[in-house]
Design a protein around this motif. Sequence first.
Motif, PDB file in Angstrom:
ATOM      1  N   TYR A  33       0.847  -1.182   0.000  1.00 35.93           N
ATOM      2  CA  TYR A  33       0.000   0.000   0.000  1.00 35.93           C
ATOM      3  C   TYR A  33       0.892   1.244   0.000  1.00 35.93           C
ATOM      4  O   TYR A  33       1.967   1.258   0.597  1.00 35.93           O
ATOM      5  CB  TYR A  33      -0.885   0.039   1.251  1.00 35.93           C
ATOM      6  N   PHE A  35       0.758   5.619   0.491  1.00 35.46           N
ATOM      7  CA  PHE A  35      -0.042   6.672   1.106  1.00 35.46           C
ATOM      8  C   PHE A  35       0.622   8.025   0.902  1.00 35.46           C
ATOM      9  O   PHE A  35       1.852   8.133   0.793  1.00 35.46           O
ATOM     10  CB  PHE A  35      -0.150   6.446   2.623  1.00 35.46           C
ATOM     11  N   TYR A  37       0.439  11.422   3.292  1.00 36.28           N
ATOM     12  CA  TYR A  37      -0.037  12.060   4.507  1.00 36.28           C
ATOM     13  C   TYR A  37       0.337  13.535   4.458  1.00 36.28           C
ATOM     14  O   TYR A  37       1.397  13.916   3.956  1.00 36.28           O
ATOM     15  CB  TYR A  37       0.595  11.433   5.757  1.00 36.28           C
ATOM     16  N   LEU A  47      -4.385  11.639   6.648  1.00 36.28           N
ATOM     17  CA  LEU A  47      -4.295  10.836   5.430  1.00 36.28           C
ATOM     18  C   LEU A  47      -4.956  11.598   4.289  1.00 36.28           C
ATOM     19  O   LEU A  47      -6.109  11.995   4.376  1.00 36.28           O
ATOM     20  CB  LEU A  47      -4.990   9.491   5.633  1.00 36.28           C
ATOM     21  N   ARG A  50      -4.803   7.099  -0.538  1.00 34.34           N
ATOM     22  CA  ARG A  50      -4.226   5.769  -0.394  1.00 34.34           C
ATOM     23  C   ARG A  50      -4.358   5.019  -1.717  1.00 34.34           C
ATOM     24  O   ARG A  50      -5.364   5.142  -2.405  1.00 34.34           O
ATOM     25  CB  ARG A  50      -4.976   5.018   0.710  1.00 34.34           C
ATOM     26  N   GLU A  52      -3.735   1.066  -3.414  1.00 33.43           N
ATOM     27  CA  GLU A  52      -3.396  -0.350  -3.241  1.00 33.43           C
ATOM     28  C   GLU A  52      -2.656  -0.816  -4.492  1.00 33.43           C
ATOM     29  O   GLU A  52      -3.107  -0.570  -5.608  1.00 33.43           O
ATOM     30  CB  GLU A  52      -4.666  -1.168  -3.001  1.00 33.43           C
TER      31      GLU A  52
END
Lengths: 118, 117
Positions: A33, A35, A37, A47, A50, A52
């Motif tokens: 994953y 991300f 932030y 967050l 995101r 995947e």
Amino acid sequence: AQTVTQSQPEMSVQEAETVTLSCTYDTSESDYYLFWYKQPPSRQMILVIRQEAYKQQNATENRFSVNFQKAAKSFSLKISDSQLGDAAMYFCAYRSAEPWEYGNKLVFGAGTILRVKS
Amino acid sequence: DTEVTQTPKHLVMGMTNKKSLKCEQHMGHRAMYWYKQKAKKPPELMFVYSYEKLSINESVPSRFSPECPNSSLLNLHLHALQPEDSALYLCASSQDGGTSSGANVLTFGAGSRLTVL
């Protein structure tokens, strides 16, 4: 071990314009994953978006979108119609799909400070 | 409630003091984390609790002692700290520590700013 690289220590953007923050990562895993932030001066890590790794479609959240290039191990963040409230430190992060018990943890890049000019 | 609450927001302590940082969440999350963050640097993982059990200790000095009294509460006990321990301490939580999609979304608190004199 996985590494995350953010090559832009600081970026500036004019209000209402678009800016892209870069992130590359190194891993031998196929499932993970990614991300972005955001940490404004108020200090709280929020967050933003995101992704995947098994999903080819780029994630989008309102004005925020990513360009995920799995083969190139690149994960850039595009902020459209920049607002003063977007000014913050942005961290790119990686996490393996393995559970915590296997020593998996969130790996952060060094961060990019984004300044928004009015 | 979708928040992680940390207290105190600011703490100043001497090297001989004993103090504690507190973190609370009521989202039903079963994994909780302590991070240390220096200015303009990324957070560094210190401890992970999963289902109230310590699952990761990133070789943190014993002057930092974590405690998880229940699934909603996480403490960090501080004793005999050094000036270089001055930092922002962030608490976070996630649904669990497994492989579910929710396990990968960390919710952070606003942090406790610690100054050691």
